[in-house]
Motif scaffolding. Structure first.
Motif, PDB file in Angstrom:
ATOM      1  N   THR A 124      37.924 -15.872 -31.890  1.00  0.00           N
ATOM      2  CA  THR A 124      38.097 -16.720 -33.321  1.00  0.00           C
ATOM      3  C   THR A 124      39.338 -17.049 -33.572  1.00  0.00           C
ATOM      4  O   THR A 124      39.614 -18.147 -34.437  1.00  0.00           O
ATOM      5  CB  THR A 124      37.715 -15.825 -34.650  1.00  0.00           C
ATOM      6  OG1 THR A 124      38.571 -14.851 -34.572  1.00  0.00           O
ATOM      7  CG2 THR A 124      36.225 -15.172 -34.266  1.00  0.00           C
ATOM      8  N   GLU A 125      40.317 -16.794 -32.775  1.00  0.00           N
ATOM      9  CA  GLU A 125      41.767 -17.188 -32.848  1.00  0.00           C
ATOM     10  C   GLU A 125      42.215 -18.164 -31.755  1.00  0.00           C
ATOM     11  O   GLU A 125      43.543 -18.247 -31.398  1.00  0.00           O
ATOM     12  CB  GLU A 125      42.860 -15.860 -33.013  1.00  0.00           C
ATOM     13  CG  GLU A 125      42.178 -15.085 -34.342  1.00  0.00           C
ATOM     14  CD  GLU A 125      43.243 -13.857 -34.491  1.00  0.00           C
ATOM     15  OE1 GLU A 125      44.044 -13.866 -33.666  1.00  0.00           O
ATOM     16  OE2 GLU A 125      43.271 -13.104 -35.542  1.00  0.00           O
ATOM     17  N   HIS A 126      41.121 -18.607 -30.911  1.00  0.00           N
ATOM     18  CA  HIS A 126      41.536 -19.304 -29.550  1.00  0.00           C
ATOM     19  C   HIS A 126      42.040 -20.710 -30.014  1.00  0.00           C
ATOM     20  O   HIS A 126      41.509 -21.571 -30.809  1.00  0.00           O
ATOM     21  CB  HIS A 126      40.194 -19.192 -28.930  1.00  0.00           C
ATOM     22  CG  HIS A 126      40.604 -19.560 -27.277  1.00  0.00           C
ATOM     23  ND1 HIS A 126      41.073 -20.711 -26.821  1.00  0.00           N
ATOM     24  CD2 HIS A 126      40.418 -18.742 -26.273  1.00  0.00           C
ATOM     25  CE1 HIS A 126      41.166 -20.776 -25.778  1.00  0.00           C
ATOM     26  NE2 HIS A 126      40.746 -19.506 -25.168  1.00  0.00           N
ATOM     27  N   PRO A 127      43.185 -20.957 -29.428  1.00  0.00           N
ATOM     28  CA  PRO A 127      43.729 -22.422 -29.570  1.00  0.00           C
ATOM     29  C   PRO A 127      42.969 -23.447 -29.268  1.00  0.00           C
ATOM     30  O   PRO A 127      42.065 -23.281 -28.267  1.00  0.00           O
ATOM     31  CB  PRO A 127      45.169 -22.310 -29.121  1.00  0.00           C
ATOM     32  CG  PRO A 127      44.862 -21.259 -27.643  1.00  0.00           C
ATOM     33  CD  PRO A 127      43.996 -20.153 -28.384  1.00  0.00           C
ATOM     34  N   GLN A 128      43.031 -24.592 -29.780  1.00  0.00           N
ATOM     35  CA  GLN A 128      42.059 -25.771 -29.318  1.00  0.00           C
ATOM     36  C   GLN A 128      42.854 -26.813 -28.931  1.00  0.00           C
ATOM     37  O   GLN A 128      43.828 -27.271 -29.363  1.00  0.00           O
ATOM     38  CB  GLN A 128      41.329 -26.234 -30.702  1.00  0.00           C
ATOM     39  CG  GLN A 128      40.183 -25.145 -31.390  1.00  0.00           C
ATOM     40  CD  GLN A 128      39.110 -24.979 -30.238  1.00  0.00           C
ATOM     41  OE1 GLN A 128      38.668 -26.134 -29.807  1.00  0.00           O
ATOM     42  NE2 GLN A 128      39.042 -23.891 -29.911  1.00  0.00           N
ATOM     43  N   HIS A 129      42.367 -27.261 -27.899  1.00  0.00           N
ATOM     44  CA  HIS A 129      43.074 -28.557 -27.212  1.00  0.00           C
ATOM     45  C   HIS A 129      41.887 -29.444 -26.747  1.00  0.00           C
ATOM     46  O   HIS A 129      40.955 -29.024 -25.862  1.00  0.00           O
ATOM     47  CB  HIS A 129      43.960 -28.087 -25.951  1.00  0.00           C
ATOM     48  CG  HIS A 129      44.959 -26.991 -26.124  1.00  0.00           C
ATOM     49  ND1 HIS A 129      46.292 -27.656 -26.448  1.00  0.00           N
ATOM     50  CD2 HIS A 129      44.790 -25.456 -26.486  1.00  0.00           C
ATOM     51  CE1 HIS A 129      46.843 -26.458 -26.947  1.00  0.00           C
ATOM     52  NE2 HIS A 129      46.283 -25.297 -26.653  1.00  0.00           N
ATOM     53  N   ALA A 130      42.090 -30.850 -27.145  1.00  0.00           N
ATOM     54  CA  ALA A 130      41.165 -31.768 -26.878  1.00  0.00           C
ATOM     55  C   ALA A 130      41.595 -32.461 -25.214  1.00  0.00           C
ATOM     56  O   ALA A 130      42.731 -32.447 -25.067  1.00  0.00           O
ATOM     57  CB  ALA A 130      41.048 -32.895 -27.801  1.00  0.00           C
TER      58      ALA A 130
END
Length: 227
Positions: free
Chosen positions: A110-116
């Protein structure tokens, strides 16, 4: 922490089995020192996972002896906080040590960073029951990176994370893990688990994954194929 809990290993194995569509693992009898999975791969017909290597050294010795005597080519995977002790035991049993520096890792998804993914890469997500498969495609439609994650209850087990050599150092690993984490959370998962190769450890650590134990992988004698 002086040992890795057997329950954590079982949870990872439950998801890994689902991710690879393998039969449910069976206890290694008679003492139940580990779990046996039928992989049915050439040179890796069976894999045995140690559950109590840090708690009971004699448990690991029994498993190593079982693997050494197996009639099919069998691997032994041992999560441990005492890699030196494990290496000595498998060596004494006559097993071949294949990997000595892999890591068992966990994270709060739930705290995983997001990268597109950066242009021109595009993301494809496919869900097959509890397993989500993510592919990142390059400018010519080629698969530049891929990976899978299996959700079992509140756990999600990431597996077979790969980036093609021609597309590395472009942030695709971060984009891949972001997509897998997002998909798992949307299915109710909270805890991520994986076994990381040496190549993947820096990536996962940078994304907030935590080292729980080392993982050593050994192999029994290769059994010739029968004709």
């Amino acid at each position: 922490m002086t040992k890795i809990e057997s329950e954590l290993i079982r949870r990872w194995l439950d998801g890994w089995t689902v991710a690879r569509s393998l039969p449910e693992p069976e206890p290694v009898e008679p003492a139940g020192d580990g779990l046996r999975s039928k992989c049915e791969q050439p040179g890796r017909e069976v894999e045995v996972f140690a559950l109590r290597a840090d708690e009971e050294p004699e448990s690991l010795a029994r498993l190593a002896a079982t693997v050494a005597a197996a009639r099919q080519t069998t691997w032994l995977t041992v999560p441990t906080l005492r890699p030196g002790t494990v290496e000595a035991v498998v060596d004494a049993a006559g097993l071949e040590l294949l990997h000595r520096s892999e890591w068992f890792m966990t994270t709060d998804l739930t705290e995983h960073p997001q990268h597109a993914p950066a242009a021109p890469y595009e993301r494809e997500i496919r869900t097959e029951g509890p397993v989500t498969i993510v592919s990142l495609h390059g400018p010519s439609g080629e698969v530049a990176a891929r990976g899978a994650i299996a959700v079992v209850g509140a756990d999600a087990i990431a597996d077979r994370i790969e980036t093609d050599a021609a597309h590395r150092r472009r942030g695709l690993g971060r984009a891949m893990m972001s997509a897998l984490a997002e998909a798992a959370v949307s299915q109710g998962a909270r805890t991520g688990l994986l076994i990381a190769s040496e190549e993947g450890q820096r990536l996962y650590s940078s994304l907030g994954w935590h080292h729980e134990a080392d993982v050593l992988i050994a192999r029994g004698p290769v059994v010739p194929s029968s004709w």
